[in-house]
Design a protein around this motif. Structure first.
Motif: not given
Length: 147
Positions: A16-36, A49-54
Motif C-alpha cells: 500500500g502506498w501512503f503519504a505517511s504511516a499516520e495516513d495508513f493508520e487513519s485510512q485503516a481505522a475508517k476501513h478504507l484500505v482493502e485487500c486486493p 524495512a523503510p522504503r520510499l517511492n522517489l
C-alpha cells in the motif's frame, strides 16, 4: 510516498502506498484500505524495512513480491473478485446440488442460480440430461463466510 507491506486476515500480502504511516493508520481505522485479493477490510501492517517511492528512481524495487509478478497479482485479484460475485449471487444448496439442479430444470422448484457440491458421476449425469453445470473450485479464503 511511503510503501508499506500489508496483510489481510486470510494471509494475502500486498503493498500500500501512503503519504505517511499516520495516513495508513487513519485510512485503516475508517476501513478504507482493502485487500486486493479477497476484499477484506481488516488490514494490518507488516514489519518492513523503510522504503520510499522517489520519482526518477531506477532499478529493481526492493521488497517486490517474489511469488508473483504485478500482472499475476492483478489477475488473481480479478479472479477473486469474480468468484466473490458468483458467491454473492448464488444460493448454496450444499450437497443437494444435483437434486436441486434437477428440480429447477424440470420446473419443480423456482428458477434461480445455485451452487453446491456433487460427485463427478452426478455432474456427468446432469450434463447428459441437458442440465448445464460448471465446476468452480474455491480458494480457502472464499470458503469462509463473506464479509
Amino acid at each position: 510516498m511511503k510503501v508499506l507491506d500489508l496483510q489481510c486476515p486470510h494471509g494475502h500480502r500486498f503493498e500500500g502506498w501512503f503519504a505517511s504511516a499516520e495516513d495508513f493508520e487513519s485510512q485503516a481505522a475508517k476501513h478504507l484500505v482493502e485487500c486486493p485479493i479477497c476484499g477484506a477490510k481488516e488490514v494490518s501492517r507488516l514489519p518492513s524495512a523503510p522504503r520510499l517511492n522517489l520519482s526518477g528512481a531506477s532499478g529493481a524495487q526492493p521488497g517486490a513480491a517474489a511469488n508473483a509478478s504485478p500482472a499475476q497479482q492483478e489477475w488473481q485479484a480479478r479472479a477473486m473478485r469474480a468468484l466473490r460475485e458468483v458467491l454473492e449471487k448464488t444460493e448454496n444448496v450444499g450437497d443437494r446440488f444435483a437434486e436441486e439442479a434437477r428440480r429447477i430444470h424440470y420446473n419443480e422448484a423456482p428458477a434461480r442460480n445455485i451452487r453446491g457440491v456433487t460427485i463427478p458421476e452426478d455432474a456427468k449425469a446432469l450434463v447428459e440430461e441437458g442440465i448445464d453445470v460448471m465446476p468452480l473450485p474455491l480458494p480457502a479464503a472464499l470458503k469462509e463466510p463473506l464479509q
